[in-house]
Design an enzyme around this catalytic site. Structure first.
Site, PDB file in Angstrom:
ATOM      1  CB  SER A   3     -53.160  -8.606  -0.983  1.00  0.00           C
ATOM      2  OG  SER A   3     -53.475  -9.725  -1.970  1.00  0.00           O
ATOM      3  CE  LYS A   8     -49.430 -20.134   2.454  1.00  0.00           C
ATOM      4  NZ  LYS A   8     -48.255 -19.138   2.198  1.00  0.00           N
ATOM      5  CB  CYS A  68     -53.737  -4.272   7.284  1.00  0.00           C
ATOM      6  SG  CYS A  68     -54.133  -4.613   8.916  1.00  0.00           S
ATOM      7  NE  ARG A  75     -44.019 -11.877   0.174  1.00  0.00           N
ATOM      8  CZ  ARG A  75     -44.825 -10.742  -0.127  1.00  0.00           C
ATOM      9  NH1 ARG A  75     -44.083  -9.821  -0.827  1.00  0.00           N
ATOM     10  NH2 ARG A  75     -46.094 -10.781  -0.360  1.00  0.00           N
TER      11      ARG A  75
HETATM   12  P1  NAD Z   1     -50.820 -11.540   0.041  1.00  0.00           P
HETATM   13  O1  NAD Z   1     -52.263 -11.644  -0.270  1.00  0.00           O
HETATM   14  O2  NAD Z   1     -49.815 -11.762  -1.175  1.00  0.00           O
HETATM   15  O3  NAD Z   1     -50.306 -13.015   0.700  1.00  0.00           O
HETATM   16  C1  NAD Z   1     -51.200 -13.477   1.945  1.00  0.00           C
HETATM   17  C2  NAD Z   1     -51.051 -14.963   1.828  1.00  0.00           C
HETATM   18  O4  NAD Z   1     -51.652 -15.632   0.749  1.00  0.00           O
HETATM   19  C3  NAD Z   1     -49.688 -15.495   1.844  1.00  0.00           C
HETATM   20  O5  NAD Z   1     -49.674 -16.684   2.743  1.00  0.00           O
HETATM   21  C4  NAD Z   1     -49.495 -16.113   0.411  1.00  0.00           C
HETATM   22  O6  NAD Z   1     -48.560 -17.203   0.530  1.00  0.00           O
HETATM   23  C5  NAD Z   1     -50.885 -16.406  -0.124  1.00  0.00           C
HETATM   24  N1  NAD Z   1     -50.923 -16.186  -1.349  1.00  0.00           N
HETATM   25  C6  NAD Z   1     -50.535 -15.084  -2.342  1.00  0.00           C
HETATM   26  N2  NAD Z   1     -51.098 -15.043  -3.297  1.00  0.00           N
HETATM   27  C7  NAD Z   1     -51.694 -16.052  -3.445  1.00  0.00           C
HETATM   28  C8  NAD Z   1     -52.683 -16.781  -4.529  1.00  0.00           C
HETATM   29  N3  NAD Z   1     -52.539 -16.064  -5.804  1.00  0.00           N
HETATM   30  N4  NAD Z   1     -53.574 -17.725  -4.343  1.00  0.00           N
HETATM   31  C9  NAD Z   1     -53.433 -18.193  -2.995  1.00  0.00           C
HETATM   32  N5  NAD Z   1     -52.528 -17.836  -1.940  1.00  0.00           N
HETATM   33  C10 NAD Z   1     -51.765 -16.846  -2.334  1.00  0.00           C
HETATM   34  O7  NAD Z   1     -50.454 -10.532   1.189  1.00  0.00           O
HETATM   35  P2  NAD Z   1     -49.172 -10.176   1.543  1.00  0.00           P
HETATM   36  O8  NAD Z   1     -48.305  -9.280   0.792  1.00  0.00           O
HETATM   37  O9  NAD Z   1     -48.482 -11.374   2.223  1.00  0.00           O
HETATM   38  O10 NAD Z   1     -49.701  -9.005   3.071  1.00  0.00           O
HETATM   39  C11 NAD Z   1     -49.874  -7.767   2.579  1.00  0.00           C
HETATM   40  C12 NAD Z   1     -51.333  -7.489   2.474  1.00  0.00           C
HETATM   41  O11 NAD Z   1     -52.154  -8.059   3.512  1.00  0.00           O
HETATM   42  C13 NAD Z   1     -51.857  -6.340   2.442  1.00  0.00           C
HETATM   43  O12 NAD Z   1     -52.852  -6.158   1.338  1.00  0.00           O
HETATM   44  C14 NAD Z   1     -52.457  -5.849   3.719  1.00  0.00           C
HETATM   45  O13 NAD Z   1     -53.167  -4.718   3.573  1.00  0.00           O
HETATM   46  C15 NAD Z   1     -52.991  -7.148   3.995  1.00  0.00           C
HETATM   47  N6  NAD Z   1     -53.295  -7.305   5.365  1.00  0.00           N
HETATM   48  C16 NAD Z   1     -54.565  -7.086   5.908  1.00  0.00           C
HETATM   49  C17 NAD Z   1     -54.707  -7.125   7.326  1.00  0.00           C
HETATM   50  C18 NAD Z   1     -56.218  -7.297   7.987  1.00  0.00           C
HETATM   51  O14 NAD Z   1     -56.230  -7.288   8.921  1.00  0.00           O
HETATM   52  N7  NAD Z   1     -57.188  -6.711   6.721  1.00  0.00           N
HETATM   53  C19 NAD Z   1     -53.594  -7.598   8.284  1.00  0.00           C
HETATM   54  C20 NAD Z   1     -52.559  -7.663   7.657  1.00  0.00           C
HETATM   55  C21 NAD Z   1     -52.154  -7.749   6.276  1.00  0.00           C
END
Ligand code: NAD
Length: 504
Positions: free
Chosen positions: A230, A177, A285, A181
């Site tokens: 996140s 999934k 990240c 965006r």
């Molecule tokens: P996000 O948490 O908004 O979304 C991640 C995924 O979850 C997406 O597929 C999205 O559709 C889904 N999602 C979003 N809100 C949701 C909800 N309320 N319930 C269920 N699913 C939901 O993150 P983003 O903005 O796409 O990515 C950026 C974030 O990811 C930053 O916080 C970054 O630090 C983190 N990140 C972490 C790592 C790591 O390895 N720790 C790597 C890359 C990105």
């Protein structure tokens, strides 16, 4: 305009077959603000169809010999290499990062495919001959069944490739999934898997948002969930999927500190910090978003950082001369600029201010200029929140001990780096920081694919890191067989008592 759909049972899911609406969401080019694609969002019934197809496909796939499975991985590796440029351009168009940076993301994903090509060696079991008299014991690891991967916008190819090659090589079916965006590269990955000979249904894509995610989290046929995104969402995923009996690894957000000691090569540290803070517009990240500087060299370092921040070439990701592209959306731009303003209001100094940045010819793009903030304290919002934009905070400290205390007091623990010419200081830092990935004069210490990647504290929920050796265990479960072929002449008599064979 491109229409990006789910990929179920080896083909794009037609809009007619999506029974839940279908809801749609625009996909924008962040450099121009213009729509370049439309993604059809899956609902719970689409997730059901996807998982049902994955369940059917996994049975035969899990039974296929290791040699045959690995052959598919080798073909996928070749196809991925061949499609690297096409993927990089697609990533850049929907994400905004430069094409060169996007090519780097594909290369890091490719590494994991290469790691998975070594599966026969990695999956060898353990055997104890004659563990007790006439008894042999052996352990093997078997696939879980259907596993899901939920991935963020900032690495639309690399993060799916952190998960899927190992999950698939170990005999599972994988349901991805991706972020809504920048969803299109996931379909190109699906086509490449198919061309590599992967049976239909073993790699599935459900496009969507929270609705699709929530359906996966409670689905009885999904055995494990890998999540990257996140922290608030990671926490939610970990809780709900665990409650539904699934194995979960949920990687969250970050606030990564780069510690600069007075004995560091300051010009080099400034170069590294600049690239690590502003590369991909800070949307990594593992970006360094806080420079923790020994007071005695702080003014000198800030002069160097400011020169470099002002020299960053901002523009569309498709231009060869661009160092840094836009951020993902208008909302992200507004949020980041709000955090910069909050720093100013709370008493920090904006040495370089990226608010209101404009790129000629791209006035509607979501650009935020490189921003350098001095005099930041841990109480300020710009320090407490993950900015996920091109903003570098500077926190001044007396010495290494105070730097370590600051790093350890932060709720996140993804990555950190120290810049120093002292082996002793580096060793103290490495041993005392409570962070999962540490760089010594290396700003972004993302491990190579044969080590595993993962943070500590609020940067990871669950105990398993992604890719590398930990992923082999995450995507499999152990089976131990204790075996005896009785020879009436030598076998011990059956016993009512639980006993060992040590002679005690
Ligand atoms: P996000 O948490 O908004 O979304 C991640 C995924 O979850 C997406 O597929 C999205 O559709 C889904 N999602 C979003 N809100 C949701 C909800 N309320 N319930 C269920 N699913 C939901 O993150 P983003 O903005 O796409 O990515 C950026 C974030 O990811 C930053 O916080 C970054 O630090 C983190 N990140 C972490 C790592 C790591 O390895 N720790 C790597 C890359 C990105």
């Amino acid at each position: 305009m491109r229409q990006t759909t789910s990929w179920i049972d080896g083909r794009p899911a037609t809009t007619d077959s999506t029974t839940s609406g279908p809801r749609r969401s625009p996909v924008l080019d962040p450099s121009t603000g213009e729509q370049v694609a439309e993604v059809v969002l899956a609902g719970a019934d689409d997730v059901d169809r996807a998982v049902a197809s994955a369940v059917r496909a996994q049975v035969a796939w899990g039974e296929l010999s290791l040699a045959r499975r690995v052959n598919v991985l080798f073909s996928f590796r070749e196809l991925l290499k061949g499609a690297a440029d096409q993927l990089a351009r697609l990533i850049s168009e929907e994400h905004g990062k430069t094409v060169t940076d996007a090519a780097g993301e594909v290369a890091r994903g490719l590494e994991v495919v290469e790691f998975a090509c070594g599966l026969p060696q990695l999956l060898k079991g353990e055997f104890s001959g004659q563990a007790a008299t006439g008894i042999d014991v052996h352990s093997v690891r078997e696939p879980l069944g259907v596993v899901a991967g939920i991935t963020p916008f900032n690495f639309p190819v690399m993060v799916p490739l952190w998960m899927s090659p190992v999950a698939i090589a170990t005999g599972n079916a994988f349901v991805l999934k991706p972020s809504e965006r920048d969803p299109s590269p996931s379909l190109l990955l699906a086509e490449l898997w198919q061309r590599a000979g992967l049976p239909d249904g073993v790699f599935t894509v459900v496009q969507g948002d929270r609705e699709a995610v929530d359906a996966l989290l409670v689905h009885p046929d999904v055995a494990a969930v890998s999540f990257v995104g996140s922290t608030p969402v990671a926490r939610h995923i970990h809780r709900v999927a665990s409650e539904h009996g699934k194995r979960v690894q949920a990687l969250g957000g970050a606030k990564n500190h780069g510690v600069v000691l007075a004995d560091a090569d300051l010009a080099d540290a400034a170069d590294q910090l600049t690239a690590a803070a502003y590369g991909a517009a800070g949307e990594r990240c593992m970006a360094l978003s806080v420079a923790v500087v020994e007071e005695s060299v702080a003014d000198q370092l800030i002069t160097l950082l400011a020169e470099r921040a002002r020299a960053v070439r901002m523009g569309p990701g498709s231009d060869e001369g661009t160092d840094m592209g836009p951020v993902i959306s208008a909302q992200a731009k507004e949020r980041i600029e709000g955090l910069i303003s909050s720093a100013e209001q709370e008493g920090a100094t904006l040495v370089v201010d990226g608010r209101g940045a404009r790129v000629p010819g791209h006035e509607n793009g979501f650009f935020v200029g490189p921003t350098l903030v001095d005099g930041v304290t841990p109480q300020m919002r710009v320090y407490q929140e993950e900015v996920f934009g091109p903003v570098l905070d500077v926190v001044r400290v007396r010495d290494l001990a105070e730097a370590v205390e600051l790093v350890n007091a932060n709720p996140y623990g993804n990555g950190t780096a120290v810049f120093t010419s002292s082996g002793e200081a580096a060793r103290t830092f490495r041993r005392s920081v409570k962070v999962g990935m540490v760089g010594i004069n290396v700003p972004i210490p993302v491990p190579v694919a044969w080590h595993s990647f993962g943070g500590w504290k609020d940067s990871l929920f669950g105990e398993s890191h992604v890719y590398g050796p930990e992923s082999i265990r995450f995507y499999t479960r152990g089976k131990v067989t204790t075996e005896r072929w009785p020879h009436r002449a030598t076998a011990p008599a059956a016993s009512f008592h639980f006993s060992g064979d040590s002679g005690r």
